[in-house]
Design an enzyme around this catalytic site. Structure first.
Site, PDB file in Angstrom:
ATOM      1  N   SER A 153       0.868  -1.190   0.000  1.00 58.96           N
ATOM      2  CA  SER A 153       0.000   0.000   0.000  1.00 58.96           C
ATOM      3  C   SER A 153       0.898   1.231   0.000  1.00 58.96           C
ATOM      4  CB  SER A 153      -0.860   0.009   1.270  1.00 58.96           C
ATOM      5  OG  SER A 153      -1.466   1.283   1.453  1.00 58.96           O
ATOM      6  N   TYR A 166      -1.552  -1.101  10.465  1.00 63.41           N
ATOM      7  CA  TYR A 166      -1.682  -1.302   9.012  1.00 63.41           C
ATOM      8  C   TYR A 166      -0.391  -0.873   8.311  1.00 63.41           C
ATOM      9  CZ  TYR A 166      -3.683  -1.090   4.282  1.00 63.41           C
ATOM     10  OH  TYR A 166      -3.933  -1.287   2.943  1.00 63.41           O
TER      11      TYR A 166
HETATM   12  P1  NDP Z   1     -11.459  -6.221   0.195  1.00 70.62           P
HETATM   13  O1  NDP Z   1     -11.835  -6.259   1.637  1.00 70.62           O
HETATM   14  O2  NDP Z   1     -12.390  -5.606  -0.793  1.00 70.62           O
HETATM   15  O3  NDP Z   1     -11.144  -7.709  -0.319  1.00 70.62           O
HETATM   16  C1  NDP Z   1     -10.234  -8.491   0.386  1.00 70.62           C
HETATM   17  C2  NDP Z   1     -10.658  -9.945   0.281  1.00 70.62           C
HETATM   18  O4  NDP Z   1      -9.723 -10.711   1.058  1.00 70.62           O
HETATM   19  C3  NDP Z   1     -12.034 -10.169   0.897  1.00 70.62           C
HETATM   20  O5  NDP Z   1     -12.754 -11.153   0.191  1.00 70.62           O
HETATM   21  C4  NDP Z   1     -11.672 -10.659   2.306  1.00 70.62           C
HETATM   22  O6  NDP Z   1     -12.679 -11.441   2.921  1.00 70.62           O
HETATM   23  C5  NDP Z   1     -10.439 -11.487   2.012  1.00 70.62           C
HETATM   24  N1  NDP Z   1      -9.648 -11.719   3.226  1.00 70.62           N
HETATM   25  C6  NDP Z   1      -9.476 -10.896   4.275  1.00 70.62           C
HETATM   26  N2  NDP Z   1      -8.728 -11.495   5.215  1.00 70.62           N
HETATM   27  C7  NDP Z   1      -8.419 -12.728   4.742  1.00 70.62           C
HETATM   28  C8  NDP Z   1      -7.696 -13.828   5.250  1.00 70.62           C
HETATM   29  N3  NDP Z   1      -7.174 -13.801   6.491  1.00 70.62           N
HETATM   30  N4  NDP Z   1      -7.555 -14.931   4.505  1.00 70.62           N
HETATM   31  C9  NDP Z   1      -8.114 -14.992   3.271  1.00 70.62           C
HETATM   32  N5  NDP Z   1      -8.851 -14.003   2.744  1.00 70.62           N
HETATM   33  C10 NDP Z   1      -9.005 -12.880   3.469  1.00 70.62           C
HETATM   34  O7  NDP Z   1     -10.033  -5.511   0.153  1.00 70.62           O
HETATM   35  P2  NDP Z   1      -9.341  -4.659  -1.017  1.00 70.62           P
HETATM   36  O8  NDP Z   1      -9.584  -5.286  -2.305  1.00 70.62           O
HETATM   37  O9  NDP Z   1      -9.671  -3.232  -0.804  1.00 70.62           O
HETATM   38  O10 NDP Z   1      -7.801  -4.836  -0.603  1.00 70.62           O
HETATM   39  C11 NDP Z   1      -7.020  -5.913  -1.077  1.00 70.62           C
HETATM   40  C12 NDP Z   1      -5.574  -5.672  -0.661  1.00 70.62           C
HETATM   41  O11 NDP Z   1      -5.137  -4.430  -1.209  1.00 70.62           O
HETATM   42  C13 NDP Z   1      -5.368  -5.581   0.850  1.00 70.62           C
HETATM   43  O12 NDP Z   1      -4.156  -6.170   1.205  1.00 70.62           O
HETATM   44  C14 NDP Z   1      -5.331  -4.079   1.099  1.00 70.62           C
HETATM   45  O13 NDP Z   1      -4.597  -3.748   2.244  1.00 70.62           O
HETATM   46  C15 NDP Z   1      -4.649  -3.597  -0.176  1.00 70.62           C
HETATM   47  N6  NDP Z   1      -4.904  -2.205  -0.499  1.00 70.62           N
HETATM   48  C16 NDP Z   1      -6.181  -1.779  -0.793  1.00 70.62           C
HETATM   49  C17 NDP Z   1      -6.406  -0.443  -1.129  1.00 70.62           C
HETATM   50  C18 NDP Z   1      -7.759   0.083  -1.507  1.00 70.62           C
HETATM   51  O14 NDP Z   1      -7.899   1.311  -1.668  1.00 70.62           O
HETATM   52  N7  NDP Z   1      -8.761  -0.741  -1.701  1.00 70.62           N
HETATM   53  C19 NDP Z   1      -5.293   0.531  -1.131  1.00 70.62           C
HETATM   54  C20 NDP Z   1      -4.017  -0.034  -0.820  1.00 70.62           C
HETATM   55  C21 NDP Z   1      -3.841  -1.352  -0.523  1.00 70.62           C
HETATM   56  P3  NDP Z   1     -13.651 -10.714   4.001  1.00 70.62           P
HETATM   57  O15 NDP Z   1     -14.525  -9.789   3.197  1.00 70.62           O
HETATM   58  O16 NDP Z   1     -14.367 -11.847   4.623  1.00 70.62           O
HETATM   59  O17 NDP Z   1     -12.747  -9.967   4.945  1.00 70.62           O
END
Ligand code: NDP
Length: 266
Positions: A153, A166
């Site tokens: 990020s 985070y």
């Molecule tokens: P979302 O919450 O939209 O999607 C993440 C997915 O990962 C969800 O389906 C979630 O399930 C799943 N998940 C969470 N924890 C676990 C776990 N322990 N094991 C397996 N699956 C898991 O997140 P984003 O798409 O927004 O983010 C994806 C990545 O990108 C993250 O690492 C985030 O930190 C990073 N990021 C996102 C940004 C943004 O603006 N969106 C900006 C910068 C970085 P559930 O819904 O059940 O939690």
């Protein structure tokens, strides 16, 4: 006289027949990466803790054996081992790993109130999860001269208040990226993508899907003129997993529409 280098056409399907494992691949950015990999001719094994979201992907993509879903919690080693075994059983090979699963909400609590349990939760999912997946996929990745992409990020580089857990987890991912690039090279390349603001509302499971509510100001503050989308991350992930990026490893790529290069004094 030596012959001039040839003009080679750009490969429209750079991941043809390759299998890429994507954590958190059923929703949001992870789903965007999975769809980009499918579009580039690859196969995907998505692991996600949301079973309903995973099943919806398989149904909506309708690509037969090219996509496989397995319930995964990246913070639990036994779960990671089962996920990777399931991918190997289904596809017989692992060419790429995208460590995307994370607790995406950066705001926790002021540090004096941040519980150790919450700190550990962020580190376990966002950082230890990536370590576990790299560890257990490494032998197979080495066999295929594969690639790893860590989704960090821009918060690894800059912060808002009360986001220590985070930010530290994402900073850790950046360090893991260069360390692993050195240890696992030349057989496995490792890179990181540092997304900025990526709107994911339209990429959630069907019952939670929505059009993102974004104002003109939200878009205009970005030098690129808009908030990001999962496709923006997917396109770079495909490049980093493909042979075209064979001379790129240990690097961090900021994909944020230019927000982190902008002076903010007002
Ligand atoms: P979302 O919450 O939209 O999607 C993440 C997915 O990962 C969800 O389906 C979630 O399930 C799943 N998940 C969470 N924890 C676990 C776990 N322990 N094991 C397996 N699956 C898991 O997140 P984003 O798409 O927004 O983010 C994806 C990545 O990108 C993250 O690492 C985030 O930190 C990073 N990021 C996102 C940004 C943004 O603006 N969106 C900006 C910068 C970085 P559930 O819904 O059940 O939690």
């Amino acid at each position: 006289m030596q012959e001039a280098p040839a003009i080679t056409p750009f490969d429209a399907e750079p991941l043809r027949e390759k299998t890429v494992l994507i954590t958190g691949g059923a929703q949001g950015i992870g789903r965007g990466i999975a769809q980009a990999v499918l579009g580039a001719g690859g196969n995907v094994c998505i692991g996600d803790r949301d079973a309903e979201a995973g099943r919806a992907c398989i149904e909506e993509w309708d690509v037969g054996k090219r996509a496989h879903f397995f319930v995964l919690d990246v913070a639990r080693e036994a779960s990671v081992i089962r996920w990777i075994a399931s991918a190997k059983k289904h596809f017989g090979r692992i060419d790429g790993l995208v460590n995307n699963a994370g607790i995406a909400q950066p705001h926790a609590a002021p540090i004096a109130e941040l519980t150790l349990a919450d700190w550990n939760r962020y580190i376990a999912t966002n950082l230890t999860g990536a370590f576990l997946c790299c560890k257990h996929a490494m032998t197979d990745l080495q066999k295929r001269r594969g690639g790893i992409v860590n989704i960090a990020s821009t918060r690894a580089l800059q912060s808002e208040p009360d986001t220590e857990a985070y930010a530290a987890s994402k900073g850790g991912l950046v360090a893991l990226t260069h360390a692993l690039a050195v240890s696992a090279g030349p057989h496995v390349r490792t890179n990181a993508i540092l997304p900025g603001w990526i709107a994911t509302d339209a990429w959630r499971r069907p019952d939670q899907r929505a059009m993102p509510k974004l104002s003109r100001r939200d878009h205009a503050q970005h030098p690129a003129g808009r908030v990001g989308a999962p496709e923006d991350i997917g396109a770079l992930a495909v490049y980093l997993l493909s042979p075209q990026s064979g001379f790129v490893t240990g690097q961090c790529f900021v994909v944020d529409g230019g927000m982190t290069i902008k002076m903010q004094y007002k």
